[in-house]
Design a protein around this motif. Structure first.
Motif, PDB file in Angstrom:
ATOM      1  N   GLY A  34       0.793  -1.216   0.000  1.00 44.00           N
ATOM      2  CA  GLY A  34       0.000   0.000   0.000  1.00 44.00           C
ATOM      3  C   GLY A  34       0.825   1.265   0.000  1.00 44.00           C
ATOM      4  O   GLY A  34       2.030   1.243   0.266  1.00 44.00           O
ATOM      5  N   PRO A  35       0.179   2.395  -0.325  1.00 38.84           N
ATOM      6  CA  PRO A  35       0.881   3.679  -0.383  1.00 38.84           C
ATOM      7  C   PRO A  35       1.595   3.983   0.934  1.00 38.84           C
ATOM      8  O   PRO A  35       1.037   3.729   1.994  1.00 38.84           O
ATOM      9  CB  PRO A  35      -0.250   4.695  -0.637  1.00 38.84           C
ATOM     10  N   PRO A  36       2.837   4.480   0.860  1.00 37.70           N
ATOM     11  CA  PRO A  36       3.593   4.898  -0.337  1.00 37.70           C
ATOM     12  C   PRO A  36       4.399   3.784  -0.997  1.00 37.70           C
ATOM     13  O   PRO A  36       5.378   4.049  -1.668  1.00 37.70           O
ATOM     14  CB  PRO A  36       4.518   5.973   0.222  1.00 37.70           C
ATOM     15  N   TRP A  37       3.999   2.523  -0.787  1.00 35.57           N
ATOM     16  CA  TRP A  37       4.651   1.369  -1.404  1.00 35.57           C
ATOM     17  C   TRP A  37       6.177   1.388  -1.172  1.00 35.57           C
ATOM     18  O   TRP A  37       6.953   1.508  -2.122  1.00 35.57           O
ATOM     19  CB  TRP A  37       4.355   1.323  -2.903  1.00 35.57           C
ATOM     20  N   PRO A  38       6.608   1.272   0.076  1.00 34.06           N
ATOM     21  CA  PRO A  38       8.058   1.317   0.363  1.00 34.06           C
ATOM     22  C   PRO A  38       8.786   0.089  -0.185  1.00 34.06           C
ATOM     23  O   PRO A  38       8.504  -1.040   0.221  1.00 34.06           O
ATOM     24  CB  PRO A  38       8.108   1.368   1.893  1.00 34.06           C
ATOM     25  N   LYS A  39       9.704   0.305  -1.103  1.00 34.34           N
ATOM     26  CA  LYS A  39      10.465  -0.800  -1.671  1.00 34.34           C
ATOM     27  C   LYS A  39      11.559  -1.245  -0.701  1.00 34.34           C
ATOM     28  O   LYS A  39      12.130  -0.429   0.027  1.00 34.34           O
ATOM     29  CB  LYS A  39      11.083  -0.393  -3.002  1.00 34.34           C
ATOM     30  N   LYS A  79      -7.405   2.673   2.767  1.00 31.37           N
ATOM     31  CA  LYS A  79      -8.046   1.473   3.288  1.00 31.37           C
ATOM     32  C   LYS A  79      -7.925   0.328   2.278  1.00 31.37           C
ATOM     33  O   LYS A  79      -8.094   0.519   1.071  1.00 31.37           O
ATOM     34  CB  LYS A  79      -9.526   1.745   3.590  1.00 31.37           C
ATOM     35  N   THR A  80      -7.637  -0.840   2.826  1.00 36.97           N
ATOM     36  CA  THR A  80      -7.386  -2.000   1.973  1.00 36.97           C
ATOM     37  C   THR A  80      -8.692  -2.657   1.525  1.00 36.97           C
ATOM     38  O   THR A  80      -9.600  -2.858   2.323  1.00 36.97           O
ATOM     39  CB  THR A  80      -6.541  -3.039   2.718  1.00 36.97           C
ATOM     40  N   PRO A 115      -5.317  -3.397 -15.388  1.00 33.62           N
ATOM     41  CA  PRO A 115      -4.888  -4.801 -15.313  1.00 33.62           C
ATOM     42  C   PRO A 115      -5.218  -5.412 -13.952  1.00 33.62           C
ATOM     43  O   PRO A 115      -4.327  -5.889 -13.226  1.00 33.62           O
ATOM     44  CB  PRO A 115      -3.374  -4.693 -15.534  1.00 33.62           C
ATOM     45  N   LEU A 116      -6.491  -5.381 -13.564  1.00 30.91           N
ATOM     46  CA  LEU A 116      -6.913  -5.928 -12.282  1.00 30.91           C
ATOM     47  C   LEU A 116      -7.860  -7.097 -12.508  1.00 30.91           C
ATOM     48  O   LEU A 116      -8.569  -7.156 -13.509  1.00 30.91           O
ATOM     49  CB  LEU A 116      -7.615  -4.855 -11.447  1.00 30.91           C
ATOM     50  N   LYS A 117      -7.890  -7.984 -11.538  1.00 29.88           N
ATOM     51  CA  LYS A 117      -8.789  -9.133 -11.607  1.00 29.88           C
ATOM     52  C   LYS A 117      -9.307  -9.429 -10.205  1.00 29.88           C
ATOM     53  O   LYS A 117      -8.791  -8.897  -9.212  1.00 29.88           O
ATOM     54  CB  LYS A 117      -8.068 -10.353 -12.186  1.00 29.88           C
ATOM     55  N   ALA A 118     -10.326 -10.264 -10.127  1.00 27.07           N
ATOM     56  CA  ALA A 118     -10.900 -10.623  -8.837  1.00 27.07           C
ATOM     57  C   ALA A 118      -9.832 -11.239  -7.933  1.00 27.07           C
ATOM     58  O   ALA A 118      -9.041 -12.082  -8.362  1.00 27.07           O
ATOM     59  CB  ALA A 118     -12.053 -11.603  -9.036  1.00 27.07           C
ATOM     60  N   GLY A 119      -9.805 -10.798  -6.679  1.00 25.50           N
ATOM     61  CA  GLY A 119      -8.836 -11.290  -5.711  1.00 25.50           C
ATOM     62  C   GLY A 119      -7.633 -10.379  -5.521  1.00 25.50           C
ATOM     63  O   GLY A 119      -6.893 -10.539  -4.555  1.00 25.50           O
ATOM     64  N   ASP A 120      -7.431  -9.404  -6.443  1.00 26.65           N
ATOM     65  CA  ASP A 120      -6.299  -8.471  -6.291  1.00 26.65           C
ATOM     66  C   ASP A 120      -6.557  -7.522  -5.123  1.00 26.65           C
ATOM     67  O   ASP A 120      -7.701  -7.204  -4.798  1.00 26.65           O
ATOM     68  CB  ASP A 120      -6.100  -7.660  -7.571  1.00 26.65           C
ATOM     69  N   LEU A 121      -5.472  -7.058  -4.517  1.00 27.67           N
ATOM     70  CA  LEU A 121      -5.553  -6.111  -3.412  1.00 27.67           C
ATOM     71  C   LEU A 121      -5.339  -4.698  -3.929  1.00 27.67           C
ATOM     72  O   LEU A 121      -4.420  -4.443  -4.714  1.00 27.67           O
ATOM     73  CB  LEU A 121      -4.499  -6.429  -2.346  1.00 27.67           C
ATOM     74  N   VAL A 122      -6.186  -3.772  -3.505  1.00 28.94           N
ATOM     75  CA  VAL A 122      -6.051  -2.367  -3.863  1.00 28.94           C
ATOM     76  C   VAL A 122      -6.265  -1.541  -2.601  1.00 28.94           C
ATOM     77  O   VAL A 122      -6.721  -2.047  -1.571  1.00 28.94           O
ATOM     78  CB  VAL A 122      -7.052  -1.944  -4.958  1.00 28.94           C
ATOM     79  N   ALA A 126     -10.736   8.244  -0.216  1.00 26.63           N
ATOM     80  CA  ALA A 126     -11.672   9.172  -0.845  1.00 26.63           C
ATOM     81  C   ALA A 126     -12.070   8.630  -2.217  1.00 26.63           C
ATOM     82  O   ALA A 126     -12.603   7.540  -2.320  1.00 26.63           O
ATOM     83  CB  ALA A 126     -11.067  10.569  -0.933  1.00 26.63           C
ATOM     84  N   ARG A 127     -11.762   9.338  -3.298  1.00 20.59           N
ATOM     85  CA  ARG A 127     -12.136   8.887  -4.635  1.00 20.59           C
ATOM     86  C   ARG A 127     -10.927   8.446  -5.449  1.00 20.59           C
ATOM     87  O   ARG A 127     -10.938   8.478  -6.671  1.00 20.59           O
ATOM     88  CB  ARG A 127     -12.908  10.008  -5.361  1.00 20.59           C
ATOM     89  N   GLN A 128      -9.876   8.024  -4.754  1.00 19.35           N
ATOM     90  CA  GLN A 128      -8.684   7.523  -5.424  1.00 19.35           C
ATOM     91  C   GLN A 128      -8.463   6.060  -5.078  1.00 19.35           C
ATOM     92  O   GLN A 128      -8.823   5.603  -3.987  1.00 19.35           O
ATOM     93  CB  GLN A 128      -7.451   8.333  -5.014  1.00 19.35           C
ATOM     94  N   MET A 129      -7.841   5.342  -6.005  1.00 18.47           N
ATOM     95  CA  MET A 129      -7.491   3.948  -5.784  1.00 18.47           C
ATOM     96  C   MET A 129      -6.033   3.738  -6.169  1.00 18.47           C
ATOM     97  O   MET A 129      -5.599   4.136  -7.247  1.00 18.47           O
ATOM     98  CB  MET A 129      -8.384   3.016  -6.612  1.00 18.47           C
TER      99      MET A 129
END
Length: 297
Positions: A34-39, A79-80, A115-122, A126-129
């Motif tokens: 999740g954001p900020p997606w720390p590598k 939120k996940t 490029p999303l499919k059922a079961g992927d996590l996002v 607010a109104r952003q994903m």
């Protein structure tokens, strides 16, 4: 409800990490989802050769662990959710999301295919994903154009487009963007038809989009129309005053029509007419008050 467990270990330091890979051979390790997606710093080095990790290619909904919680690295405002389904409608992606640890569904509409499919996590705020683009193995953020249709569906005028392009030119001068970056964004801006698509091209929220301001002449026309209606009702009486309002009404409807070039023609005409008719009440009341004041003196 717990969090998603790390699905791999760093091949260099052995730390628990989240591993993603795609069919093109790209792979990435994160310290947290999740954001900020720390590598993960050991593997966030393009010059270092990192061995592939066996097993699953991405964390999944099956990786729950009640002992694992999101770390302080993640922005908790996001939120996940899990993707329940993705439907393609007219070149748009309508995505049904299920909150982790909650119930019900949330629906988002994005102005392009994802490029999303059922079961992927996002991750939703607010109104952003925010999600991980598996084609590039890089995080991406998109705007929901379904929830604020009044803004996102508005047409982009040529003045709006030129206004945005001028701001891009200013960013080149300020060295905030390179010529190649601006060229890619410019192409997307030129092809954008709605404000939602324009915001996606600039990678910003629709609410943060700055379009061309109204022409001062149109605002002046609106003010003159209102003053003309007030002047008529302050000097005439009865039904005759409303008849003499017609030039002011026509002028006001024209001004409102010109001030809303980002609407379709039909709704634009209706808005112009209704605004002019509604303006009769305040203009008539103000004109009547002025007339009474004049008669008393």
């Amino acid at each position: 409800m717990g969090w998603i467990s790390p699905n791999a270990h760093c091949p260099i330091c052995g730390a628990a990490v989240y591993f993603y890979a795609n069919e093109q051979g790209s792979r990435v390790f994160f310290d947290d989802l999740g954001p900020p997606w720390p590598k993960h710093p050991c593997t966030d080095n393009p010059t270092r050769q990192v061995a592939a990790v066996s097993g699953r290619k991405a964390p999944s909904i099956r990786d729950f662990n009640v002992a694992q919680r999101p770390s302080g690295l993640r922005d908790r405002r996001w939120k996940t959710h899990m993707v329940a389904s993705v439907a393609i409608e007219g070149g748009r992606s309508r995505i049904a999301l299920e909150p982790l640890g909650g119930s019900g569904h949330t629906f988002l509409t994005v102005s392009r295919l994802l490029p999303l499919k059922a079961g992927d996590l996002v991750f939703v705020r607010a109104r952003q994903m925010s999600y991980l683009d598996t084609d590039s193995c890089e995080p991406a953020v998109v705007e929901d154009v379904g929830r604020p249709p009044a803004v996102a569906s508005r047409l982009v005028t040529e003045r709006d487009r030129q206004h945005v392009l001028a701001t891009l030119a200013a960013r080149i001068d300020a060295r905030d963007m390179t010529l190649d970056e601006v060229a890619d964004v410019t192409a997307a801006v030129q092809s954008a038809r709605t404000r939602g698509e324009l915001a996606d091209a600039l990678k910003i929220r629709v609410e943060d989009l700055k379009v061309a301001p109204p022409r001062p002449g149109d605002l002046l026309l609106l003010a003159i129309a209102f003053l003309l209606m007030v002047g008529v009702t302050s000097t005439t009486e009865g039904g005759r005053s409303f008849l003499m309002m017609l030039p002011g009404l026509l002028l006001m409807a024209t001004a409102v029509y010109r001030l809303n070039p980002d609407m379709e023609r039909g709704p634009r005409v209706v808005l112009a007419v209704l605004t002019a008719l509604v303006a009769i009440c305040p203009a008539g009341a103000l004109g009547g008050a002025i007339q009474v004041e004049i008669l008393q003196h």
